[in-house]
Design a protein around this motif. Structure first.
Motif, PDB file in Angstrom:
ATOM      1  N   LEU A  19       0.800  -1.193  -0.016  1.00  0.00           N
ATOM      2  CA  LEU A  19       0.045   0.053   0.123  1.00  0.00           C
ATOM      3  C   LEU A  19       0.792   1.313   0.086  1.00  0.00           C
ATOM      4  O   LEU A  19       0.389   2.345  -0.207  1.00  0.00           O
ATOM      5  N   ASN A  20       2.250   1.224   0.327  1.00  0.00           N
ATOM      6  CA  ASN A  20       2.977   2.319   0.035  1.00  0.00           C
ATOM      7  C   ASN A  20       3.682   2.496  -1.219  1.00  0.00           C
ATOM      8  O   ASN A  20       4.267   3.534  -1.460  1.00  0.00           O
ATOM      9  N   ALA A  21       3.197   1.761  -2.144  1.00  0.00           N
ATOM     10  CA  ALA A  21       3.501   1.952  -3.640  1.00  0.00           C
ATOM     11  C   ALA A  21       3.140   2.959  -4.229  1.00  0.00           C
ATOM     12  O   ALA A  21       1.968   3.824  -3.934  1.00  0.00           O
ATOM     13  N   ASN A  22       3.901   3.665  -5.205  1.00  0.00           N
ATOM     14  CA  ASN A  22       3.629   4.886  -5.928  1.00  0.00           C
ATOM     15  C   ASN A  22       3.030   4.622  -7.111  1.00  0.00           C
ATOM     16  O   ASN A  22       3.594   3.704  -7.956  1.00  0.00           O
ATOM     17  N   VAL A  23       2.084   5.239  -7.674  1.00  0.00           N
ATOM     18  CA  VAL A  23       1.417   4.931  -9.164  1.00  0.00           C
ATOM     19  C   VAL A  23       1.391   6.373  -9.762  1.00  0.00           C
ATOM     20  O   VAL A  23       1.529   7.336  -9.216  1.00  0.00           O
ATOM     21  N   GLN A  24       1.307   6.232 -11.020  1.00  0.00           N
ATOM     22  CA  GLN A  24       1.214   7.330 -12.146  1.00  0.00           C
ATOM     23  C   GLN A  24      -0.022   7.277 -13.064  1.00  0.00           C
ATOM     24  O   GLN A  24      -0.391   6.201 -13.150  1.00  0.00           O
ATOM     25  N   ILE A  25      -0.542   8.252 -13.382  1.00  0.00           N
ATOM     26  CA  ILE A  25      -1.968   8.327 -14.026  1.00  0.00           C
ATOM     27  C   ILE A  25      -1.877   9.189 -15.162  1.00  0.00           C
ATOM     28  O   ILE A  25      -1.218  10.171 -15.328  1.00  0.00           O
ATOM     29  N   SER A  26      -2.275   8.462 -16.416  1.00  0.00           N
ATOM     30  CA  SER A  26      -1.884   8.961 -17.723  1.00  0.00           C
ATOM     31  C   SER A  26      -3.023   9.075 -18.507  1.00  0.00           C
ATOM     32  O   SER A  26      -3.926   8.328 -18.229  1.00  0.00           O
ATOM     33  N   LEU A  27      -3.066   9.908 -19.586  1.00  0.00           N
ATOM     34  CA  LEU A  27      -4.336   9.816 -20.447  1.00  0.00           C
ATOM     35  C   LEU A  27      -3.810   9.425 -22.027  1.00  0.00           C
ATOM     36  O   LEU A  27      -2.905   9.992 -22.159  1.00  0.00           O
ATOM     37  N   TRP A  28      -4.686   8.408 -22.301  1.00  0.00           N
ATOM     38  CA  TRP A  28      -4.321   7.874 -23.910  1.00  0.00           C
ATOM     39  C   TRP A  28      -5.442   8.153 -24.401  1.00  0.00           C
ATOM     40  O   TRP A  28      -6.724   8.417 -24.173  1.00  0.00           O
ATOM     41  N   GLY A  29      -5.361   8.381 -25.800  1.00  0.00           N
ATOM     42  CA  GLY A  29      -6.351   8.512 -26.914  1.00  0.00           C
ATOM     43  C   GLY A  29      -6.261   7.220 -27.973  1.00  0.00           C
ATOM     44  O   GLY A  29      -5.220   6.737 -28.390  1.00  0.00           O
ATOM     45  N   TYR A  30      -7.506   7.018 -28.401  1.00  0.00           N
ATOM     46  CA  TYR A  30      -7.718   5.911 -29.593  1.00  0.00           C
ATOM     47  C   TYR A  30      -8.136   6.909 -30.782  1.00  0.00           C
ATOM     48  O   TYR A  30      -9.203   7.526 -30.907  1.00  0.00           O
ATOM     49  N   ARG A  31      -7.624   6.392 -32.017  1.00  0.00           N
ATOM     50  CA  ARG A  31      -8.173   6.973 -33.263  1.00  0.00           C
ATOM     51  C   ARG A  31      -8.121   5.924 -34.482  1.00  0.00           C
ATOM     52  O   ARG A  31      -7.061   4.998 -34.230  1.00  0.00           O
ATOM     53  N   GLU A  32      -8.820   5.871 -35.448  1.00  0.00           N
ATOM     54  CA  GLU A  32      -8.836   5.140 -36.764  1.00  0.00           C
ATOM     55  C   GLU A  32      -8.336   6.012 -37.888  1.00  0.00           C
ATOM     56  O   GLU A  32      -9.317   5.646 -38.828  1.00  0.00           O
ATOM     57  N   ALA A  33      -7.436   6.635 -37.848  1.00  0.00           N
ATOM     58  CA  ALA A  33      -7.267   7.736 -39.127  1.00  0.00           C
ATOM     59  C   ALA A  33      -6.619   6.883 -40.274  1.00  0.00           C
ATOM     60  O   ALA A  33      -6.418   7.321 -41.182  1.00  0.00           O
ATOM     61  N   THR A  34      -5.809   5.558 -39.719  1.00  0.00           N
ATOM     62  CA  THR A  34      -5.142   4.978 -40.936  1.00  0.00           C
ATOM     63  C   THR A  34      -5.856   3.684 -40.869  1.00  0.00           C
ATOM     64  O   THR A  34      -6.865   3.193 -40.402  1.00  0.00           O
ATOM     65  N   ILE A  35      -5.080   2.676 -41.737  1.00  0.00           N
ATOM     66  CA  ILE A  35      -5.797   1.173 -41.854  1.00  0.00           C
ATOM     67  C   ILE A  35      -5.611   0.572 -40.621  1.00  0.00           C
ATOM     68  O   ILE A  35      -6.723  -0.164 -40.255  1.00  0.00           O
ATOM     69  N   ARG A  36      -4.586   0.850 -39.692  1.00  0.00           N
ATOM     70  CA  ARG A  36      -4.555   0.154 -38.635  1.00  0.00           C
ATOM     71  C   ARG A  36      -5.069   1.446 -37.375  1.00  0.00           C
ATOM     72  O   ARG A  36      -4.799   2.415 -37.352  1.00  0.00           O
ATOM     73  N   PRO A  37      -5.610   0.689 -36.308  1.00  0.00           N
ATOM     74  CA  PRO A  37      -5.904   1.519 -35.194  1.00  0.00           C
ATOM     75  C   PRO A  37      -5.037   1.803 -34.337  1.00  0.00           C
ATOM     76  O   PRO A  37      -3.816   1.297 -34.650  1.00  0.00           O
ATOM     77  N   GLU A  38      -4.843   3.117 -33.715  1.00  0.00           N
ATOM     78  CA  GLU A  38      -3.677   3.771 -32.987  1.00  0.00           C
ATOM     79  C   GLU A  38      -4.232   4.063 -31.628  1.00  0.00           C
ATOM     80  O   GLU A  38      -5.268   4.717 -31.554  1.00  0.00           O
ATOM     81  N   LEU A  39      -3.348   3.794 -30.716  1.00  0.00           N
ATOM     82  CA  LEU A  39      -3.466   4.099 -29.348  1.00  0.00           C
ATOM     83  C   LEU A  39      -2.295   4.963 -29.091  1.00  0.00           C
ATOM     84  O   LEU A  39      -1.246   4.333 -29.008  1.00  0.00           O
ATOM     85  N   GLU A  40      -2.398   6.312 -28.702  1.00  0.00           N
ATOM     86  CA  GLU A  40      -1.387   7.127 -28.471  1.00  0.00           C
ATOM     87  C   GLU A  40      -1.533   7.873 -27.105  1.00  0.00           C
ATOM     88  O   GLU A  40      -2.279   8.017 -26.427  1.00  0.00           O
ATOM     89  N   PHE A  41      -0.205   8.031 -26.522  1.00  0.00           N
ATOM     90  CA  PHE A  41      -0.058   8.790 -25.234  1.00  0.00           C
ATOM     91  C   PHE A  41      -0.356  10.216 -25.526  1.00  0.00           C
ATOM     92  O   PHE A  41       0.024  10.761 -26.558  1.00  0.00           O
TER      93      PHE A  41
END
Length: 615
Positions: free
Chosen positions: A539-561
């Motif tokens: 319970l003393n461990a540290n965590v980080q919170i980040s925001l990611w986005g999803y799009r399908e602008a190309t043939i393959r889907p993309e998940l980017e920071f």
């Protein structure tokens, strides 16, 4: 004259009747006096000669209370109960007797793993608490290889030993009074066999060796449902006076029921020991709590058909079944194996060698399906069972999950991976990644480099112990079933399975919004929560919170920071996002995202979980 004779005869009959009645009353009075004198004499003699006896369970006391000593009976004046009779009687005071019993069994030796006497304390389900096991005691009992079994104590002073099992009666019937899921069926009974298995249906009239299940010509021939830890014709062996374990040879059967609510010491220790042995021994059992446990032990069993001296050549093994009536697990403990076959299967009469060794495995019955534990079953490497398995760190312990299909919970180093399925849990995960996948199949060492391949994405795994490794599922640009493979060291990917990839819409949420502020245009704050134990138990461990986005602008889907919300935060399970703090941040390359995700992971996973990648 005639009437005078009749009068005299009538008077004589009356006098005779009165005399007989008086004599009968006098005789009855003498018998009563003699009985009372005899009883008092016997009671006095018992008071003088009877030695103090150990206190016993009231359920074991005979119903004939006249045989009790004066310590167990009291004189009760029955006038208060029946005022019409002036008489005294001797009655058994059950409440007073119970109050004198040592129900806590404080003199019992709980420290001896080979204690021959079963505990006297009855099962309890107290709502006011009860016995609480501490971590030191739990670690102590988990260091014992075999689970407890007793040959003394109980109503007949035989403990768990099944005296009814012998050469002329090789099995006995046992009722469970609960449901045991096994191989797609449910059973509330079993038959305990001297021949190394538990049986749930009738066998065929005779067997041919090597054994093969399921029996193909069912229903013309019976196809028995059974769990076979050492399926071979046995007979009860003998032990030497110098043997360390002097418990009697034979078959032992012990059943512990309703463990979830038990508060007595024996019940609590059994529940906690089985629970942690299975949780740490089988992947995917992290929430299992045993409700019922069955312990069957075959101690010093020799092979059938041998000469008299062969009775000292024996095997000892134990089967532990644990169920919550949904999931069922089987623990096979092989303590000693000195023979492999009986004479009908081709074994010799002196050492039980040669021929077809014992069958080890499971059969569902009714011509459905079977699982033979290869490479050990009916093979010469059967003797290696005492040195393989390594479940809970014990050589000789092998664990299976057996409710719907048979899943091996321990590693196997004696057979090529191409012939064995990879066992892992969970078997599915969110395409966004982060799922911790526990793996069993090959035997690992700490120095091994483990690689996991999810479809085309490869990640490095971490060895937990000999039986388990883990990999963190990466982001996958796929959905549905994909190939899941692992490799060890420089070997190719030859351990294989199928892994199901869920879309974000169908996957289980692991981060929750406490209010609907997230749907507002300009919220003042957004409060999120998560289960902090999904990341680590520290319970003393540290965590980080980040925001990611999803799009399908190309043939393959993309998940980017997109951006970091919090770089270092104590893992409390809750956090409040203030949107105003991020309005001045410029992220021009991510303005076309279709939707976004919040990710929470450990800041330093190697420090808290010994993982290179955080869940």
């Amino acid at each position: 004259m005639r009437w005078k004779l009749l009068l005299l005869l009538f008077c004589a009959v009356s006098l005779t009747s009165l005399s007989t009645s008086a004599a009968a009353e006098e005789h009855e009075q003498e018998q009563d006096d003699a009985t009372d004198d005899d009883y008092d004499a016997v009671a006095a003699e018992n008071e003088e000669q009877t030695e103090p006896e150990e206190q016993t369970d009231p359920s074991d006391e005979p119903e004939d209370t006249d045989q009790k000593t004066n310590e167990d009976v009291i004189d009760v004046d029955t006038d208060a109960v029946d005022e019409g009779k002036d008489k005294k009687g001797r009655y058994y005071n059950y409440a007073d007797f119970l109050s004198e019993l040592d129900m806590s069994d404080s003199n019992y030796n709980w420290e001896d793993p080979m204690n021959r006497v079963q505990p006297k304390e009855p099962p309890t389900h107290s709502i006011d608490g009860g016995y609480i096991i501490n971590p030191t005691r739990l670690a102590q009992i988990r260091r014992n290889f075999l689970y407890p079994f007793y040959d003394r104590g109980g109503p007949e002073d035989t403990g768990d030993l099944q005296r009814d099992i012998h050469a002329s009666m090789p099995q006995v019937h046992k009722n469970f009074n609960f449901q045991l899921p096994f191989f797609g069926f449910r059973f509330n009974y079993t038959r305990v066999s001297m021949n190394g298995f538990l049986e749930f249906s009738d066998p065929p009239e005779h067997y041919t060796y090597p054994l093969s299940f399921p029996i193909k010509d069912w229903p013309q021939r019976n196809d028995p449902s059974f769990i076979g830890i050492f399926f071979s014709k046995c007979r009860i062996g003998r032990i030497y006076q110098t043997d360390f374990d002097q418990r009697a040879p034979g078959v032992y059967f012990r059943m512990e029921r309703d463990l979830m609510t038990r508060t007595d010491r024996a019940g609590v220790e059994m529940r906690e020991r089985v629970m942690w042995d299975i949780r740490e021994g089988v992947v995917g059992s992290d929430t299992f709590v045993p409700k019922h446990v069955i312990i069957t032990t075959w101690k010093n069993m020799s092979f059938a058909g041998g000469i008299d001296n062969s009775l000292y050549r024996t095997n000892s093994f134990q089967m532990v079944l644990a169920t919550d009536e949904v999931y069922t697990y089987a623990i096979f403990n092989y303590a000693e194996i000195n023979w492999s076959s009986h004479t009908e299967a081709g074994g010799d009469t002196t050492g039980g060698e040669g021929g077809v060794p014992a069958y080890i495995g499971f059969n569902a019955g009714n011509g459905t399906q079977a699982y033979e534990y290869k490479p050990y079953s009916q093979a010469s490497v059967l003797r290696d069972l005492t040195g393989r398995g390594w479940a809970n760190g014990f050589p000789g312990r092998h664990i299976f999950r057996i409710d719907e299909r048979i899943m091996l919970g321990t590693c196997n180093k004696d057979i090529d991976a191409s012939h064995l399925p990879l066992v892992f849990a969970p078997e599915s995960g969110n395409m966004l990644g982060g799922t911790v996948v526990n793996i069993t199949g090959p035997c690992f060492t700490r120095e091994d480099r483990i690689a996991c391949r999810f479809d085309t994405e490869e990640v490095v795994g971490t060895v937990v112990d000999t039986n388990r490794a883990i990999c963190i599922q990466p982001f996958l640009k796929a959905q549905g079933y994909i190939r899941f493979e692992i490799s060890i060291g420089t070997d190719r990917f030859k351990w294989r399975g199928r892994y199901f990839v869920e879309t974000p819409a169908t996957a289980t949420d692991r981060i929750f919004f406490e209010t609907d502020d997230v749907h507002r245009r300009n919220p003042n704050e957004i409060r999120i929560t998560w289960n902090r134990f999904n990341l680590t138990t520290n319970l003393n461990a540290n965590v980080q919170i980040s925001l990611w986005g999803y799009r399908e602008a190309t043939i393959r889907p993309e998940l980017e920071f997109i951006d970091m919300i919090e770089t270092q935060l104590t893992n409390t399970g809750a956090y409040t996002i203030i949107p105003a703090n991020y309005r001045m941040r410029d992220n021009p390359r991510t303005v076309d995202m279709q939707f976004g995700f919040i990710q929470i992971n450990l800041t330093n996973p190697e420090q808290y979980n010994n993982l290179r990648i955080s869940p």
